[in-house]
Design an enzyme around this catalytic site. Sequence first.
Site, short mmCIF file in Angstrom:
data_model
loop_
_atom_site.label_atom_id
_atom_site.label_comp_id
_atom_site.label_asym_id
_atom_site.label_seq_id
_atom_site.Cartn_x
_atom_site.Cartn_y
_atom_site.Cartn_z
N HIS A 1 10.74 -23.93 5.02
CA HIS A 1 11.97 -24.31 4.31
C HIS A 1 13.16 -24.32 5.27
O HIS A 1 14.01 -25.21 5.22
CB HIS A 1 12.24 -23.34 3.16
CG HIS A 1 11.42 -23.59 1.94
ND1 HIS A 1 11.37 -24.81 1.30
CD2 HIS A 1 10.63 -22.75 1.21
CE1 HIS A 1 10.58 -24.73 0.24
NE2 HIS A 1 10.12 -23.50 0.16
N HIS B 1 5.42 -20.45 5.06
CA HIS B 1 5.97 -21.38 4.07
C HIS B 1 7.50 -21.24 4.00
O HIS B 1 8.23 -22.25 3.98
CB HIS B 1 5.34 -21.09 2.70
CG HIS B 1 5.99 -21.80 1.55
ND1 HIS B 1 5.56 -23.01 1.09
CD2 HIS B 1 7.07 -21.45 0.78
CE1 HIS B 1 6.32 -23.38 0.07
NE2 HIS B 1 7.24 -22.46 -0.14
N GLU B 2 7.99 -19.99 3.97
CA GLU B 2 9.43 -19.76 3.92
C GLU B 2 10.12 -20.25 5.20
O GLU B 2 11.22 -20.82 5.14
CB GLU B 2 9.72 -18.27 3.70
CG GLU B 2 9.17 -17.69 2.41
CD GLU B 2 9.76 -18.37 1.18
OE1 GLU B 2 10.90 -18.84 1.24
OE2 GLU B 2 9.05 -18.45 0.15
#
Length: 410
Positions: free
Chosen positions: A280, A276-277
């Site tokens: 980004h 998920h990071e």
Amino acid sequence: MTVNTLFWIIIAIILINFIIDKIFDALNAKHFNDDLPDVINDVYDEDEYNKSQAYKQTNYKFGILTSTFSLVLTLVFLFLDGFEYVDNLARSYSDNPIIIALIFFGIIMIGSDIITTPFSYYKTFVIEEQFGFNKTTKKTFVLDKIKGWIMLAVLGGSILALIIWFYQATGDNFWLYAWAVVTVFTVIMNMFYAKLIVPLFNKQTPLEAGALRDKISSYAKTVGFKLDKIFVIDGSKRSTKANAYFSGFGSEKRVTLYDTLINDLEDEEIVAVLAHEVGHYKKKHIIFNLVTSILLTGLTLYILSIFISNPLLSNALGVEIPSFHIGLIAFGLLYSPISEITGLIMNWFSRKFEYQADNYAKETYKAEPLITSLKKLSKNSLSNLTPHPVYVFMHYSHPTLLDRIRNLKS
């Protein structure tokens, strides 16, 4: 416009902001006891759900107390010409406008922090302690305060001194130079925050070799993401709550995992959180946020340059001698409605970016371990799983757990 009119406009802005916030807080509180939707009804058992409700109610009541105290303190300060008193006190030590401003803000900031310290102490050592979150010692609490004051004096004081110097040297064009300084500072902090600031408060160690690091490295290779810097931070030094974050860019990019995150989640779930990071980063969210922040700062400084020379700003706060630092306080109060609007816009983008990062993790790794990790993190922090939609729109930078899971399962 008269001084008296501007004064009452400031008072009205403060009161309206407070009333609106309390209305939304009350609206949200009415949904604390809502039944959980089927998708997330496995997050809590009955005892845990009751505990989460008690935690929400406690924080809600405490929030009313602290915000009301802050409102009353601000209004008393305004009506009793507190800014005039502090300004005169600062002027008794120096005739230099920069020194006067630094003393003025030093008194205001540190004085305000000292007055509100009992509330932060109660929050940490009573509320967080009662619900099993607090790991902060009294020594750490005091040291954090002192370090925060030193950082505020060194970094904040230096930037403020430069901005006032530019104002004296260039007049209304100061905003361009100030914008340049703030931009450089913002970029440096984005790149080197983990190296320069975090070590003052927390210990960071590279993630040791083993199964977890191998899984993270393997995932990073599959998405063509060079990730050499994976650190573990001692978040358990202060709280049992878990987190992970991405910082820096280019050669300075790194992922930081809280030790509590590693303790609470399985390896697959941690990799999903990391995916998920990475999402980004891959979706350019970090660059977008950085550029947007810089542009908004430039806009704010430009608007400030239009009004800052008007003595009406200082006089409206009861200060006879107009100055940059008093005008800055008045401008900040008057600008707050615009800040609320830009904050709403940025929160909308942030929620949209969270969905995109979740989708990236789903597409490049797996959805299920991310879902289970989100549930565990919500459970361990006693999160509110049924917030009011309007409250979410006004305050949330992340979508709700329910919305994120529905998106991941779609």
